[in-house]
Design an enzyme around this catalytic site. Sequence first.
Site: not given
Length: 431
Positions: A143-145, A148, A164, A262
């Site tokens: 995963g990429q956000g 991070g 993470k 969120d």
Amino acid sequence: MRSPATPLGDRSPVDGVRRSGDIWDVSRSSASSGSSAGGFSSSSSSRNPVRIAARAITSCFGSHDGGLPPSADDSEEFKPPSLTPSVSTQGSSHGSLQGSRPRGMGIYSNGNNPSRSEPGGIRLSIAEIMKATKNFSPSLKIGQGGSGTVYRARLDDGTVVAVKRAKKNTHNSHLNAEFQNEIQTLACIEHLNLVRLHGYLEHQDERIVIVEYVSNGTLREHLDCQRGQILDLATRLDIAIDVAHAITYLHVYSDNPIIHRDIKSSNILLTDNLRAKVADFGFARLFVMDSDVTHISTQVKGTAGYLDPEYLRTYQLTEKSDVYSFGVLLVELVSGRRPIEPRRELTERLTPKWAMKRFTEGNGIQTLDPNLKPSLATSFAVEKILELALLCLAPTKTSRPSMRRCAEILWMVRKDYREFLSSHPLSRHKN
């Protein structure tokens, strides 16, 4: 500390042990221009408060004063059990975090299972993390956000976790605040439907959070048909209940109320058994108990399409902001659509507004995900889910139900849906 509610229904608690790919997707926006409340129309009297609300639909979505349907079955109501004492536990290596955790039995805790380590109890050095992630190998990236990158890692004892790694930006105080906020929040919560903290590490410019790895991707991936089998309506209803339980726990049963800020489909992870777990607490806010305070004045954070319009307007954050986001999530579960669909024609780009308008006109079934087959039972469930979504999407917090009430209503919808299927077998379709 407040007591948690007992588990309801007949689903068996199953813990996930893996993690999804885009959990840390943080494509958030501080502005949303069109997601607000809509209306509802039914065969009931024109004096029905929810129907009155429907008449207020305009380009800005009018407000309503509609109430909630009463509980119909005492056996389906929340009945908090007794609690075992709270336990204070220190965070993992190189941290100084302490948090008090509710240790209730049932769905709101893992109980006294000796095979599971205390949340936040895994202590790892930076060398051990580098080994587990093979020096943060791109092949283990899941995963990429914006804050991070997340990697799948296997510890020496065979435990599979998600690591993470926060972005290295010493000049960005917001990223550091999100990191601190996430570990502090995760350390003081424990619930079957929330991702579990294993540990964290701060070493020089490295900031790392280690959490459970949930196996079956995100809800959004499933709604986008990226995970194989399509989720049937019964499963979507189960997922909605799991999420409602998780948010209810945050609002009501944690030591102090926590506002997630969120709630969205890409932050809902699914296990192999399709149990839902709410993740990503970078934006969460702890609400310190004070009888004189009913909100938190704070900078607006969240994701476009899910943001509470009252929060956007006043900068006053309350638990009802999560309720609004949950209403958007309910519309997603029914329709399969994202909250904002820029490629659709103008009248359908804002999914909650489009769905509530269809519902108001008595055509709620037209919002059903095309991957699902309509039936009498499906129409019944869709109407009930959209009715609750309408209440959650009210433009003012005072008109929205609590998350506990949302969970109660969804339990009754599922109960009635199952009974409808049993009494009308011809209405059952395999999706």
